[in-house]
Motif scaffolding. Structure first.
Motif, mmCIF file in Angstrom:
data_model
loop_
_atom_site.group_PDB
_atom_site.id
_atom_site.type_symbol
_atom_site.label_atom_id
_atom_site.label_comp_id
_atom_site.label_asym_id
_atom_site.label_seq_id
_atom_site.Cartn_x
_atom_site.Cartn_y
_atom_site.Cartn_z
ATOM 1 N N ALA A 25 -16.267 -11.941 -2.944
ATOM 2 C CA ALA A 25 -16.636 -10.758 -2.162
ATOM 3 C C ALA A 25 -16.485 -9.494 -3.004
ATOM 4 N N ALA A 28 -19.310 -9.220 -5.487
ATOM 5 C CA ALA A 28 -20.540 -8.800 -4.808
ATOM 6 C C ALA A 28 -20.424 -7.394 -4.219
ATOM 7 N N ARG A 29 -19.205 -6.841 -4.258
ATOM 8 C CA ARG A 29 -18.925 -5.542 -3.644
ATOM 9 C C ARG A 29 -19.347 -5.526 -2.175
ATOM 10 N N ASP A 30 -19.021 -6.614 -1.515
ATOM 11 C CA ASP A 30 -19.351 -6.820 -0.107
ATOM 12 C C ASP A 30 -18.117 -6.491 0.724
ATOM 13 N N SER A 31 -18.065 -5.270 1.236
ATOM 14 C CA SER A 31 -16.882 -4.809 1.967
ATOM 15 C C SER A 31 -16.581 -5.656 3.193
ATOM 16 N N ALA A 33 -17.312 -8.861 3.787
ATOM 17 C CA ALA A 33 -16.760 -10.153 3.363
ATOM 18 C C ALA A 33 -15.360 -9.975 2.799
ATOM 19 N N TYR A 34 -15.155 -8.908 2.058
ATOM 20 C CA TYR A 34 -13.837 -8.639 1.472
ATOM 21 C C TYR A 34 -12.802 -8.414 2.565
ATOM 22 N N TRP A 86 -16.659 1.314 -4.203
ATOM 23 C CA TRP A 86 -16.971 0.597 -2.962
ATOM 24 C C TRP A 86 -15.730 0.364 -2.096
#
Length: 158
Positions: A25, A28-31, A33-34, A86
């Protein structure tokens, strides 16, 4: 290639799955998901120990001749700046504590309270991702090596 981690005992498998989700996550810099992965990582018993080993291994890869204070500052600044794009809640102090802990030089003393497990879980994947980008080393291999190091240390401590 997806690693299943089936070969690991259940507690280690939980760490591996939670850490992999958080690191992926972060990569991918997917906040969203993180934010979903971090609580699972925080709840995985001994995850901090294993991921501290991952950070140490990556630091050794990135700095085979050792680290000096300028190297530590550079890692800290690079990680925090990249993460802040991010994750505006990134805390440089927590990242510094993680670096010092991985290097075996962190002593909270009387004036410092160690970061809470939730803060560690929220920051260590950010540091790992930064170091993975610098070294080009696959995360799964680092995680396997960290598990092996923990197991080796536990056998010697018995």
């Amino acid at each position: 290639m997806t690693v299943t981690w089936r070969h690991l005992p259940a507690p280690a498998r939980e760490i591996a799955v939670a850490a992999t989700a958080a690191v992926e996550a972060a990569q991918a810099r997917d906040s969203a998901a993180y934010d979903g992965a971090v609580p699972r990582l925080a709840g995985a018993d001994r995850a901090g120990l294993v991921l501290g080993g991952v950070v140490r291994l990556l630091l050794e890869q990135a700095h085979p001749d050792g680290l000096d204070s300028d190297d530590v500052r550079q890692v800290l600044e690079r990680c925090v700046r990249a993460a802040a794009t991010w994750r505006p809640d990134v805390d440089p102090h927590v990242v510094l504590v993680l670096l010092a802990g991985a290097l075996g030089v962190y002593d909270p003393g009387d004036d410092d309270t160690p970061p809470a497990p939730a803060a560690v879980a929220a920051h260590v994947p950010l540091l790992v991702v930064d170091l993975l980008a610098v070294t080009g080393v696959p995360f799964a291999g680092c995680l396997e090596a960290a598990f092996a190091e923990v197991a080796r240390t536990e056998r010697h401590d018995d």
